[in-house]
Design an enzyme around this catalytic site. Structure first.
Site, PDB file in Angstrom:
ATOM      1  CD  GLU A   1     -70.265 -27.025   7.825  1.00 59.36           C
ATOM      2  OE1 GLU A   1     -69.185 -27.334   8.566  1.00 59.36           O
ATOM      3  OE2 GLU A   1     -70.367 -26.684   6.650  1.00 59.36           O
TER       4      GLU A   1
ATOM      5  CD  GLU B   1     -63.771 -25.165   9.758  1.00 61.54           C
ATOM      6  OE1 GLU B   1     -64.715 -25.173  10.461  1.00 61.54           O
ATOM      7  OE2 GLU B   1     -63.654 -24.660   8.544  1.00 61.54           O
TER       8      GLU B   1
END
Length: 686
Positions: free
Chosen positions: A144, A153
């Site tokens: 995730e 990210e």
């Protein structure tokens, strides 16, 4: 041990380095994180569980042990799901130490310590083999690592490293694939967040500098809750297109790439903006899908999952391009390790490979100096008309006018109205340079003088040996985060007293702080306790969040753009404090206390705070509440400012059938002039 943290100081308009407790960053990370939001995201959690269970089943059907690598485990929730689904062992990686420590406790509390090992490292630092972090390579990869932009990210480099160094030759991935979607649109509202529009004055039109209009803009994506955008605010120029897919079960390269998609324009228009979102398939067949699409793409009455940790993206094209209905075009997504951006061209032939476009970066300075909301505010014509009307009331042909605001258009209005001399005070060299270009483009460089000094350093010589007869401001300052940070105008007015005439007019006359008790439709989730998630005990996480919210900084209000977060008014808007700019800043603390009565049924989640400025006796502008629907209590908020939100530590349930019949929220507010700080406390009463 102490640490130094940047905090806005309204007395100076600057960011000061303030000494804080050594746990400051830790508490802020927890309190401001999206952990509670993710734990409450039932749609996400259920889709992950079904995908994990299917992946474990596929591995078991091959006669293999299911060894899981969970990168970015957070609370350890996905690893516990994997063990529950039948996984033999899990390696749960979490680089943020406080979260890794929490995951260890949560895993232990739920009885999974023998099957889950939490590793407090970045995944690229994890070792495999005897004496290593992992005894053996994994064959199920659970991640995730996504943000609103999917890859922001660093998901791609993390996947690339894990697949090459931590996974077996054949592995299952959850999620299995991601798909990025985009739609080209024309939108005056969205485009107003990126470009300065021409400004119509009484006798002339102010034009933005050419370099501002051709500038590619800010390099960062604009993430937004597109569900709150009215579909009438944009015109689709294309269908919704699949831009590219990422298959996490195959070897991934994090190298820069371009993804061209040819399409036919749906209508005539100005190509300005790309709306984008993604979804993830948890299984190879695509039967378990988790989508980030906005609410207006769901069937009517279909439940729409809400999440703030994943929103939707708005990308601005470098320049507006006119397109014709039926025109053949090519929209290309360019992607590096962390970012996506778009370009619009004519279609290329199959032999031609799309040219890789350089990542956009601001060249004009405006996109560095002004954020999206500030562009929108400067382009707000109705707001500008109020300032124009107010200035006409106070300015005369003999006025010596000084504007105290960052990058404001008020000096242009003052000059057009006919003030004798106009000065503007800029707090930074970047803002000064930006305004110089604007004045020069419109041949006003000699007419409007820029003063780049702090208010306490201004002398008569800086003002042409004259005194200011009209001190004006919006007020707006680039360092401001919360509505009351713009009280720097008040401090500037006080410092400039010696340079003002005795009868100097100040605009605005005053600022008033308002509060409103509200019920949020969804935003409450980011601060709501979650003791259990999908059957697992995560109460440790609840305790961590509560402890962090009890930390001093986290007890204060936090900024949010409420036009993105629907809420209902449970009380009437209440004026709780007024700051009179005609007087200097007082030396003593200003205190007020009282209560707001809750007049509508509902669940009271918190209190909204905003400023309203009284420009003249009969003209005001609000940075917060614009309207409340009398029947439903639904609120309409000013879209170009963030409002302050104070989340209540204990909620008031005034819904039908609850035990509370009449209730209120008690407030205590103290303004500390020496610090420019506003301390507050809101307590529900039953």
């Amino acid at each position: 041990m102490k640490v130094f943290c940047g905090r806005v100081n309204p007395t100076t308009g600057a960011v000061d380095w303030v000494e804080e407790d050594e746990n400051y960053d830790y508490h802020q990370e927890i309190a401001r994180s999206s952990y509670a939001d993710m734990l409450h995201d039932k749609d996400r959690n259920e889709k992950y569980y079904h995908g994990i269970r299917a992946a474990v089943r596929r591995v078991k059907e091959r006669g293999e042990e299911a060894v899981v690598l969970d990168i970015g485990t957070g609370t350890g929730l996905l690893s516990m799901m994997a063990v529950t689904a039948g996984a033999d062992y899990c390696y749960a990686i979490e680089v943020f130490k406080p979260m890794a420590d929490a995951a260890v406790k949560i895993v232990q509390t739920n009885g999974f310590s023998d099957k889950i090992k939490v590793i407090n490292k970045h995944s690229t630092e994890v070792t495999v083999g005897p004496g290593g972090d992992m005894v053996r390579r994994a064959n199920i990869l659970i991640t995730e690592l996504f943000d609103t932009e999917l890859i922001g990210e660093g998901a791609l480099p993390s996947y690339e490293h894990a697949q090459r160094n931590l996974m077996q030759e054949r592995w299952e991935a959850v999620p299995h694939r991601a798909t990025v979607y985009a739609q080209l649109v024309e939108s005056h509202r969205l485009w107003s967040w990126n470009k300065l529009f021409p400004i119509q004055l009484d006798c002339r039109t102010i034009q933005p500098p050419p370099e501002m209009q051709s500038c590619p803009g800010a390099p960062s994506v604009c993430d937004v809750q597109l569900s709150q955008l009215n579909p009438g605010d944009f015109t689709p120029l294309s269908d919704i297109m699949v831009i590219f897919r990422v298959d996490f079960s195959q070897h991934i390269s994090s190298s820069a790439a371009s993804h061209p998609v040819n399409f036919t324009s749906a209508t005539n228009g100005a190509a300005q903006v790309v709306l984008s979102w993604w979804d993830i398939d948890m299984d190879p067949e695509g039967t378990i899908n988790c989508s980030m699409k906005p609410s207006w793409l769901y069937p009517r009455l279909h439940p729409v999952p809400w999440r703030d940790h994943w929103m939707q993206c708005v990308y601005f094209l470098p320049e507006e391009k006119k397109v014709a209905q039926g025109e053949e075009l090519c929209l290309t997504a360019h992607q590096d390790d962390y970012c996506i951006w778009y370009s619009l061209t004519k279609p290329s032939t199959e032999e031609d490979s799309p040219a890789f476009s350089e990542h956009p970066a601001c060249r004009c300075g405006a996109h560095i100096n002004w954020n999206r909301a500030r562009f929108g505010e400067l382009n707000d014509q109705s707001r500008m008309e109020k300032y124009k009307k107010a200035l006409k009331k106070i300015l005369t042909p003999s006025s010596v006018c000084l504007c105290v605001s960052d990058g404001s258009l008020l000096p242009l209005l003052a000059h057009s109205i006919g003030a004798a001399r106009v000065y503007t005070m800029e707090s930074s060299s970047m803002s000064q340079h930006l305004m110089e270009k604007l004045f020069q483009t419109n041949h006003l460089k000699e007419a409007i003088q820029i003063v780049q000094k702090s208010p306490d350093k201004v002398t008569a010589a800086d003002l042409g040996d004259s005194k200011v007869s009209a001190l004006i401001g919006e007020p707006f300052f680039t360092t401001s985060l919360l509505p009351w940070h713009n009280l720097y105008f008040w401090y500037s007015r006080s410092a400039l007293s010696g340079n003002m005439t005795k009868d100097c007019t100040v605009l605005p006359l005053s600022a008033s702080l308002y509060v409103l008790a509200v019920e949020f439709r969804d935003l409450w989730r980011i601060r709501s306790p979650c003791r259990s998630c999908e059957g697992f005990d995560v109460s440790i996480m609840d305790e961590m969040i509560k402890k962090s919210l009890d930390f001093r900084e986290s007890q204060e209000a936090e900024p949010h753009p409420l036009w993105e977060y629907p809420c209902r008014a449970l009380s009437d808007p209440t004026k709780v404090m007024t700051f009179d700019f005609r007087e200097t800043v007082p030396t003593d603390d200003v205190k007020t206390e009282g209560s707001v009565n809750l007049v509508r049924p509902g669940m009271c989640h918190g209190v909204v705070l905003w400023m309203e400025y009284q420009l003249t006796e009969d003209i005001s502008v609000s940075t917060g509440l614009l309207q409340v629907d009398d029947e439903t209590g639904d609120c309409q908020w000013y879209p170009h400012s963030k409002q302050g939100i104070y989340f209540l530590s204990s909620l008031l349930d005034l819904r039908p059938g609850s035990s509370h019949s009449h209730s209120s929220v008690t407030y205590q507010l103290t303004f500390h002039p020496q610090l420019g700080d506003l301390r507050m406390s809101f307590t529900p009463d039953s």
